[in-house]
Write a protein that holds these residues in place. Structure first.
Motif, PDB file in Angstrom:
ATOM      1  N   VAL A  69     -11.417  45.479 -12.317  1.00 12.14           N
ATOM      2  CA  VAL A  69     -10.958  44.100 -12.518  1.00 12.14           C
ATOM      3  C   VAL A  69     -11.792  43.143 -11.675  1.00 12.14           C
ATOM      4  O   VAL A  69     -12.220  42.088 -12.164  1.00 12.14           O
ATOM      5  N   GLU A  70     -12.065  43.503 -10.435  1.00 11.13           N
ATOM      6  CA  GLU A  70     -12.916  42.656  -9.586  1.00 11.13           C
ATOM      7  C   GLU A  70     -14.303  42.483 -10.197  1.00 11.13           C
ATOM      8  O   GLU A  70     -14.860  41.386 -10.205  1.00 11.13           O
ATOM      9  N   GLU A  71     -14.851  43.580 -10.725  1.00 10.64           N
ATOM     10  CA  GLU A  71     -16.166  43.518 -11.357  1.00 10.64           C
ATOM     11  C   GLU A  71     -16.124  42.629 -12.598  1.00 10.64           C
ATOM     12  O   GLU A  71     -17.051  41.853 -12.849  1.00 10.64           O
ATOM     13  N   LEU A  72     -15.059  42.719 -13.360  1.00  5.56           N
ATOM     14  CA  LEU A  72     -14.925  41.897 -14.557  1.00  5.56           C
ATOM     15  C   LEU A  72     -14.749  40.418 -14.217  1.00  5.56           C
ATOM     16  O   LEU A  72     -15.197  39.553 -14.968  1.00  5.56           O
ATOM     17  N   ARG A  73     -14.108  40.141 -13.094  1.00  3.55           N
ATOM     18  CA  ARG A  73     -13.950  38.745 -12.678  1.00  3.55           C
ATOM     19  C   ARG A  73     -15.293  38.105 -12.393  1.00  3.55           C
ATOM     20  O   ARG A  73     -15.499  36.952 -12.682  1.00  3.55           O
ATOM     21  N   GLY A  74     -16.186  38.898 -11.796  1.00  2.00           N
ATOM     22  CA  GLY A  74     -17.489  38.347 -11.444  1.00  2.00           C
ATOM     23  C   GLY A  74     -17.354  37.275 -10.377  1.00  2.00           C
ATOM     24  O   GLY A  74     -16.329  37.164  -9.709  1.00  2.00           O
ATOM     25  N   VAL A  75     -18.382  36.483 -10.236  1.00  2.00           N
ATOM     26  CA  VAL A  75     -18.367  35.389  -9.258  1.00  2.00           C
ATOM     27  C   VAL A  75     -18.684  34.081  -9.960  1.00  2.00           C
ATOM     28  O   VAL A  75     -19.436  34.037 -10.935  1.00  2.00           O
TER      29      VAL A  75
END
Length: 181
Positions: A69-75
């Motif tokens: 999920v963190e990776e999918l959120r990106g920056v």
């Protein structure tokens, strides 16, 4: 991957076909939960990611799901995590293709024998089944505890009609070990 003609090998064509197939599977899964308002079209709620991962044949732990999920959120442009609560399809596809190809081994499913052996631990008399009510309690309270919706979904899949509330785990292990194809 490069187009097959540029590579001159049938292996590249096979890889390209595999990627194409994975993209179709990702799109089909995403379309089940894609939001349809003007502002959110082409996106899904990030709370759907665990179900989408499992639909695509990944078996991540709770910790791995949080990382996905963190990776999918990106920056965002400011370098901070993009925490809108939504995941755009293209971002989803890119991350899922990476998970389904280069990183697939991180999320391997257990084989049928391993799953059946786990169920046998809850069947000390060797009857070939586990009582569904007992399993519900375990799923909701032990390890990576399931929420009520997940418990009900598993019971729907595990308890066959006419089984009198029993999970015949040899059959269910075969289903869990397969990727649904």
């Amino acid at each position: 991957p490069r187009p097959a003609a540029a590579c001159g090998s049938t292996m590249a064509l096979s890889e390209e076909e595999d990627i194409s197939s994975l993209k179709l599977r990702a799109k089909a899964a995403f379309s089940l939960v894609e939001l349809q308002t003007k502002e959110t079209r082409g996106k899904c709620d990030e709370r759907e990611i665990p179900m989408l991962c499992r639909t695509l044949g990944l078996n991540p732990t709770q910790e791995q799901l949080l990382a996905i999920v963190e990776e999918l959120r990106g920056v965002g442009p400011d370098g901070a995590a993009n925490a809108t609560g939504y995941v755009a399809y293209q971002r989803f596809e890119d991350v899922m293709l990476d998970l389904l190809t280069a990183r697939r081994g991180e999320f391997a499913r257990d084989n049928e024998q391993t799953i059946a052996r786990a169920f046998r631990a809850f069947d000390p008399h060797g009857h070939g089944f586990v009582e569904a009510e007992h399993m519900k309690k375990l799923l909701a309270t032990q390890g990576d505890a399931f929420d009520e919706t997940e418990v009900e979904a598993m019971m729907e899949a595990a308890v066959e009609p006419g089984s009198n509330g029993k999970i015949y785990y040899e059959d269910f292990a075969a289903i869990l070990a397969s990727d649904g194809r």
